[in-house]
Enzyme design. Structure first.
Site, PDB file in Angstrom:
ATOM      1  N   HIS A   5       0.837  -1.211   0.000  1.00  0.00           N
ATOM      2  CA  HIS A   5       0.000   0.000   0.000  1.00  0.00           C
ATOM      3  C   HIS A   5       0.872   1.262   0.000  1.00  0.00           C
ATOM      4  CE1 HIS A   5      -3.028  -2.662   2.370  1.00  0.00           C
ATOM      5  NE2 HIS A   5      -3.544  -2.498   1.177  1.00  0.00           N
TER       6      HIS A   5
ATOM      7  N   SER B  78      -2.962  -7.603   3.104  1.00  0.00           N
ATOM      8  CA  SER B  78      -3.214  -7.480   4.542  1.00  0.00           C
ATOM      9  C   SER B  78      -3.595  -8.848   5.128  1.00  0.00           C
ATOM     10  CB  SER B  78      -4.352  -6.491   4.796  1.00  0.00           C
ATOM     11  OG  SER B  78      -4.022  -5.224   4.291  1.00  0.00           O
TER      12      SER B  78
ATOM     13  N   ARG C  77      -2.278  -6.236  -8.333  1.00  0.00           N
ATOM     14  CA  ARG C  77      -1.187  -7.171  -8.062  1.00  0.00           C
ATOM     15  C   ARG C  77      -1.088  -8.244  -9.134  1.00  0.00           C
ATOM     16  NH1 ARG C  77      -3.291  -7.695  -2.100  1.00  0.00           N
ATOM     17  NH2 ARG C  77      -5.080  -7.099  -3.360  1.00  0.00           N
TER      18      ARG C  77
ATOM     19  N   LYS D  91     -17.803  -6.196   7.674  1.00  0.00           N
ATOM     20  CA  LYS D  91     -16.549  -6.933   7.869  1.00  0.00           C
ATOM     21  C   LYS D  91     -16.123  -6.810   9.324  1.00  0.00           C
ATOM     22  CE  LYS D  91     -14.130  -6.778   3.402  1.00  0.00           C
ATOM     23  NZ  LYS D  91     -12.941  -6.238   2.730  1.00  0.00           N
TER      24      LYS D  91
HETATM   25  P1  ADP Z   1      -9.748  -3.816  -0.385  1.00  0.00           P
HETATM   26  O1  ADP Z   1     -10.311  -4.388   0.865  1.00  0.00           O
HETATM   27  O2  ADP Z   1     -10.565  -2.757  -1.026  1.00  0.00           O
HETATM   28  O3  ADP Z   1      -9.178  -4.828  -1.356  1.00  0.00           O
HETATM   29  P2  ADP Z   1      -7.077  -3.339   0.501  1.00  0.00           P
HETATM   30  O4  ADP Z   1      -6.778  -2.621   1.757  1.00  0.00           O
HETATM   31  O5  ADP Z   1      -6.799  -4.797   0.489  1.00  0.00           O
HETATM   32  O6  ADP Z   1      -8.540  -2.970   0.140  1.00  0.00           O
HETATM   33  O7  ADP Z   1      -6.284  -2.677  -0.709  1.00  0.00           O
HETATM   34  C1  ADP Z   1      -6.520  -1.380  -1.165  1.00  0.00           C
HETATM   35  C2  ADP Z   1      -5.933  -1.234  -2.536  1.00  0.00           C
HETATM   36  O8  ADP Z   1      -4.531  -1.490  -2.492  1.00  0.00           O
HETATM   37  C3  ADP Z   1      -6.486  -2.164  -3.601  1.00  0.00           C
HETATM   38  O9  ADP Z   1      -6.531  -1.471  -4.814  1.00  0.00           O
HETATM   39  C4  ADP Z   1      -5.460  -3.272  -3.658  1.00  0.00           C
HETATM   40  O10 ADP Z   1      -5.454  -3.910  -4.912  1.00  0.00           O
HETATM   41  C5  ADP Z   1      -4.189  -2.488  -3.429  1.00  0.00           C
HETATM   42  N1  ADP Z   1      -3.111  -3.310  -2.884  1.00  0.00           N
HETATM   43  C6  ADP Z   1      -3.138  -4.101  -1.806  1.00  0.00           C
HETATM   44  N2  ADP Z   1      -1.961  -4.721  -1.613  1.00  0.00           N
HETATM   45  C7  ADP Z   1      -1.150  -4.314  -2.618  1.00  0.00           C
HETATM   46  C8  ADP Z   1       0.191  -4.610  -3.020  1.00  0.00           C
HETATM   47  N3  ADP Z   1       0.938  -5.492  -2.344  1.00  0.00           N
HETATM   48  N4  ADP Z   1       0.686  -3.993  -4.118  1.00  0.00           N
HETATM   49  C9  ADP Z   1      -0.086  -3.132  -4.815  1.00  0.00           C
HETATM   50  N5  ADP Z   1      -1.360  -2.819  -4.511  1.00  0.00           N
HETATM   51  C10 ADP Z   1      -1.896  -3.399  -3.440  1.00  0.00           C
END
Ligand code: ADP
Length: 161
Positions: free
Chosen positions: A17, A128, A90, A41
């Site tokens: 992130h 996450s 990703r 959630k």
């Molecule tokens: P959500 O619950 O909406 O998927 P996340 O907190 O998991 O939210 O992720 C928010 C954004 O960050 C999403 O667009 C996700 O694809 C991106 N993201 C999460 N992890 C990574 C990573 N390792 N590299 C690039 N983008 C990421």
């Protein structure tokens, strides 16, 4: 002035992130990270805790703000006067869902566009959920999150046991 929002759960924020935030902040005048308060959630961290952790992780970026929001991302974007939604991609597995989401958003808010940043290969596997899973089995998460996030995850998990 171009404002973008970067929405997500960030439960917790990872180096993946942070990389997206750093890169997106270079492309916009103002970037607002939006932490989704999703009552359906059960997150590990409260929305306030997630906002605080992100603020600390991105304090070196002067044009980045961190806020929580509830409801539709496009409504949050409008509220922030943003015309861009940033999302990270990703792998192919992200693509189908992200495509559907961005097309839906475009239908309901044609004035707002989604921009995708592809992950840095160093973080392509990182999410996450993976961080929480590794930590729940007492694995080392130092390579995935900043040290203060690592401490917070361990503390929270010890409390939950
Ligand atoms: P959500 O619950 O909406 O998927 P996340 O907190 O998991 O939210 O992720 C928010 C954004 O960050 C999403 O667009 C996700 O694809 C991106 N993201 C999460 N992890 C990574 C990573 N390792 N590299 C690039 N983008 C990421």
């Amino acid at each position: 002035m171009a404002t973008a929002v970067y929405p997500g759960s960030f439960d917790p924020i990872t180096f993946g992130h942070i990389d997206i935030i750093e890169r997106a902040s270079l492309m916009t005048d103002r970037l607002v990270v939006g932490v989704l308060n999703n009552p359906s959630k059960t997150p590990l961290f409260t929305v306030e805790e997630r906002v605080e952790m992100i603020r600390r992780a991105v304090s070196h970026l002067k044009n980045v703000e961190v806020k929580s929001f509830y409801g539709l991302t496009v409504d949050f974007a409008r509220q922030e006067n943003a015309t861009i939604i940033v999302r990270g991609l990703r792998a192919v597995t992200d693509f189908e869902y992200e495509l559907q989401l961005s097309q839906t958003n475009r239908k309901i808010a044609p004035d707002i566009d989604t921009v995708f940043l592809t992950t840095d290969l160093r973080f392509a596997y990182l999410s996450s959920s993976i961080v929480k899973e590794v930590a729940s089995f007492k694995g080392d998460i130092a390579a995935f999150v900043p040290s203060f996030v690592e401490e917070a995850v361990l503390k929270k998990m010890n409390k939950e046991c």
